[in-house]
Design a protein around this motif. Sequence first.
Motif, PDB file in Angstrom:
ATOM      1  N   LEU A  64       1.240  -1.397   0.045  1.00  0.00           N
ATOM      2  CA  LEU A  64       0.058   0.014   0.064  1.00  0.00           C
ATOM      3  C   LEU A  64       0.717   1.234  -0.220  1.00  0.00           C
ATOM      4  CD1 LEU A  64      -2.514  -0.577   2.537  1.00  0.00           C
ATOM      5  CD2 LEU A  64      -3.466  -1.054   0.293  1.00  0.00           C
ATOM      6  N   VAL A  66       1.464   4.853   0.695  1.00  0.00           N
ATOM      7  CA  VAL A  66       0.862   5.674   1.228  1.00  0.00           C
ATOM      8  C   VAL A  66       1.312   7.760   0.685  1.00  0.00           C
ATOM      9  CG1 VAL A  66       0.392   7.298   3.598  1.00  0.00           C
ATOM     10  CG2 VAL A  66       0.501   5.154   3.534  1.00  0.00           C
ATOM     11  N   THR A 102      -4.112   7.061   0.304  1.00  0.00           N
ATOM     12  CA  THR A 102      -3.773   4.663   0.333  1.00  0.00           C
ATOM     13  C   THR A 102      -4.058   4.581  -1.199  1.00  0.00           C
ATOM     14  OG1 THR A 102      -3.670   5.255   2.625  1.00  0.00           O
ATOM     15  CG2 THR A 102      -3.697   3.091   1.159  1.00  0.00           C
TER      16      THR A 102
END
Length: 239
Positions: A64, A66, A102
């Motif tokens: 993921l 960010v 995200t």
Amino acid sequence: MDDPILTIEEREAINSGRWFSSLSPSLRHDILRCAFVKRYKDGDLLAARGDPPEHWIACAKGALRVSSTAVSGKQVTLTYVEPGIWFGDVAMFDGERRTHDTYSHGDTTVLCVARADFQKILATHVELYEALMRLQARRIRTLFGLVEDLNTLPLRARLAKQLIHLVRSYGVPNLDDGSQTRIGLQLAQEELAQLLGASRQRVNQELKTMEREGTIRIEPAGLVVLDRSALMHISEADN
């Protein structure tokens, strides 16, 4: 497309996570019992800045990204969440809106716990409060370390430390040569530079220097670490 069941590899990534594996069996059971699976393609948006906190999330596969948006409108990558890592718990406590965007990086699977279920687990397992405090303490120590490195270490040492971290988190052994490790997380040099707080040009120069030294190999598909001990030496020698 969502799938209600984690694969064996995804479940292993969750269960073997350093923090999650330290919890009691009953707490782990209740967390997994409440959790549901979501799958994303590369570049899908999971949560945007300003969104209300709806889920506590763990990465089970992929990564993921960010990020934040600069005044110029350019997206800046702040960090990557690797398999086995849980995040979003701060928003579960204070109820404030998300502070960053995200996105999925590659095909990604996450495990989600709704905020209402999160609160129920907290009410049932006092252990979770202490466990989350330990998790936050670890994050703060890591953050202080990153700030210290940014202000005290040359880019070469910071780059070596980042590559060592990527090898630990995303390293894939070379089947033809066990001494070599491919970094499975495919990052553009611009993204790697953003993680280091440096320009792409300077990071490119350092990578090429490491390649000439025989420490890494730069390939179209990503980076291959040829000499991990040399990376360790670079990160320590420049301290």
